[in-house]
Every structure is written in C-alpha cells, then in structure tokens.
Design an enzyme around this catalytic site. Structure first.
Site, PDB file in Angstrom:
ATOM      1  CB  CYS A 190      -4.111   4.495  -5.590  1.00  0.00           C
ATOM      2  SG  CYS A 190      -3.956   2.735  -5.224  1.00  0.00           S
ATOM      3  CB  CYS A 233      -0.918  -0.006   1.221  1.00  0.00           C
ATOM      4  SG  CYS A 233      -1.995   1.434   1.251  1.00  0.00           S
TER       5      CYS A 233
HETATM    6  O1  PYC Z   1      -1.926   3.690  -1.913  1.00  0.00           O
HETATM    7  O2  PYC Z   1      -1.413   1.724  -2.715  1.00  0.00           O
HETATM    8  C1  PYC Z   1      -2.189   2.494  -2.175  1.00  0.00           C
HETATM    9  C2  PYC Z   1      -3.517   2.007  -1.760  1.00  0.00           C
HETATM   10  C3  PYC Z   1      -4.035   0.766  -1.935  1.00  0.00           C
HETATM   11  C4  PYC Z   1      -5.319   0.777  -1.384  1.00  0.00           C
HETATM   12  C5  PYC Z   1      -5.539   2.032  -0.870  1.00  0.00           C
HETATM   13  N1  PYC Z   1      -4.422   2.762  -1.106  1.00  0.00           N
END
Ligand code: PYC
Length: 310
Positions: free
Chosen positions: A235, A85
């Site tokens: 993300c 993550c």
């Molecule tokens: O930032 O990789 C990320 C992530 C995965 C799920 C929520 N954030």
C-alpha cells in the site's frame, strides 16, 4: 470501454482510457467528489464482479489542470473514490509506458490529493514521490467489541489510515480472514468514535504492522482497503502514512531506506525527506506488470450489467 489491467506486487489496477463520465474541468478533488456523488454506477460497474475483481483499483484518466503533468487521474475501488493510490500510480506509469505515452524518466501525475512525481527506471520499476504525509494523532485508543482496547496512530498518506503496531494478530496469509474482520471492526469503531483527520475525514484504511520474518526487511503489513479487501501490495499511501509515523516518533532518519513487505510478501523500498509543512515527502519504489489490454462490454440485457451488489 478500453482498459489496461496491471498488478503491482499482486494488487490489481485497471486504467480506464476512454468511456468515463464527464466530470468537468475543475480541480481534481472536485471532479473526484463528483465521481463519488453522481457516478457511483459507473465506477462500481467497472470494479465489481463479474467485470472487476476483489481488491482492484480503477484509475480514470482525466485532463490535468496543470499542463506540466503527463495526465490527471482519479482512483477508486468498489468501496470509495480515493484521494491517491500508490500501487495504482506505479501501475499507471507502467501502463502509460506500455502504450508508448511516456518514456523512461521522470513525469508528473495530478491526483485529487495533489501532484505526484514518478520516475520510470525500466519497463516495470517505478519510484513515486508522494504528496506530503503526516502523523495526525499518535496512540489514539478505541474500544472494539471482542478485541478490547486497540491503540493506533492516525496518519495521512493521500488517504486516511489507522496504523496498529504491533498487530494483535500475526500478519500471515493464514490470518487474512481474521485480519480482515478485525480491520473492519476497528475501522467502524474508530469512525463511530470520531477518530480521523483534522477536518473530520473518516478513517478509510486500517493497517496492521509487525516485525519481518525475512532478513533485511524492516516490517510486514496487512492493509484493509475501503472495499473490505486487503491490499496485496504494501500500500503506497499506507506506507507513506507509516513513514510519517516513524519519522514523527524519531525511529527512522530522513533518507534511510527500508523495505516494507505486504502480507503476501511483495516489497516496496521506502524512504522520506522532511516536508515543507512539518510532515514527510515519501519515496516509494515498486514494480508493476501489465496483465490485460481489453475492452469492457456493457450489455443492456445483462442483469449484472452494473456489477453484483450484495
Ligand atoms: O497503494 O495507496 C495504495 C492503495 C490504496 C488502496 C489500495 N492500494
């Protein structure tokens, strides 16, 4: 249970400092599988309402197998245990600095997907060098009820992504409900059609990309996570998968820095270098802020002790 909460570009992370289940001392990928199969009640009780909140990711600290790492960590949300993550790693670095456990400088964290390197530049700013990321299949098509034929790239960035560019739905805050419903339908159809990783790993995240509406920004995304909520940050693992896709398509050169915004406008600075196995080594820079330092309580008489499950 002692936890520290933070957010990275609006996306919450809960670092669990004690009180987690015994997962043994094997490789982190094996410990993550054990958490998923034998201890769902533990991670759901920490992530679900009323103790947790939508979109929250948990970061369970475990001893690393590699002694050069500052910590081992297993991430999860209320829908799944994650391989890696990105926003959680930025939140974890800021949290460990807040606790005085790491200093400004470069450190390594061991995750189920592999070892990642973090550079803490100040109390809030972190650069993550993620695991090697790769494009698995370009322009994979899937038929989705009510949406028609959708075309997207399957890519790995520590989790498994289906990236749709350009998005058939404008990536704006007003469309978050519509994007969420479309993302769920696309993820379900893609998995039913057998799309996913080389070894049959299912798609766990869906990304909608579109051009920016802010000068200097490369693109804006909406990312659907396994718990059916959207990522408030751009993300980290999704941005890594996206870098792999851009690199394979020849539309972004090694070392070229871009700014990727989330649907709520929070930014990551991104770049990559070629990886040793034909993929890319992504670099992600973002900011996190600590929001709470608290103890969770689990009362045996509480009818919602294990969280609300609908
Ligand atoms: O930032 O990789 C990320 C992530 C995965 C799920 C929520 N954030």
């Amino acid at each position: 249970m002692h936890v520290i909460d933070s957010h990275t570009g609006g996306e919450p992370t809960r670092v669990i400092l004690d009180g987690g289940p015994d997962l043994g001392s094997g490789p982190l990928a094996e410990r993550a599988r054990r958490l998923a199969s034998d201890h769902a009640d533990f991670y759901l009780s920490v992530m679900r309402e009323p103790r947790g909140q939508p979109a929250m990711v948990g970061a369970l600290l475990v001893p690393p197998t590699d002694p050069s790492c500052a910590t081992g960590v297993i991430y999860f949300d209320a829908g799944a245990v994650l391989g890696m993550c990105g926003h959680g790693t930025i939140g974890l670095a800021v949290t460990l600095a807040h606790l005085g456990r790491i200093d400004i400088g470069t450190h390594k964290f061991e995750t189920p997907a592999g070892i990642v390197e973090v550079t803490l530049s100040d109390a809030n700013t972190v650069t993550v060098r993620n695991v090697e990321s790769r494009l698995v299949q370009a322009d994979a098509q899937v038929r989705v009820e009510r949406l028609g034929t959708i075309t997207g790239d399957i890519a790995y960035g520590g989790n498994w992504f289906y990236i749709i560019d350009p998005s058939p739905i404008p990536v704006t805050p007003a469309n978050i409900r519509t994007l969420t419903d479309a993302g769920i339908a696309i993820r379900n159809a893609a998995n039913a059609a057998g799309l996913g990783g080389e070894a049959g790993e299912p798609i766990d995240h869906v990304v909608f990309q579109e051009p920016p509406n802010t000068p200097g920004v490369h693109s804006r995304n909406f990312v659907l996570c396994p718990d059916d909520t959207y990522d408030r940050s751009p993300c980290g693992t999704g941005s890594s998968a996206r870098l792999a896709s851009l690199a394979a398509r020849g539309t972004l050169a090694p070392g070229q820095e871009i700014i990727q915004q989330s649907v709520i406008g929070s930014p990551y600075h991104l770049s990559y270098q070629p990886g040793p196995n034909g993929g890319v080594l992504p670099t992600i820079t973002g900011q996190a802020f600590v929001t709470a330092n608290t103890h969770l309580m689990f009362d045996a008489a509480d009818p919602f002790r294990d969280g609300i499950a609908l």
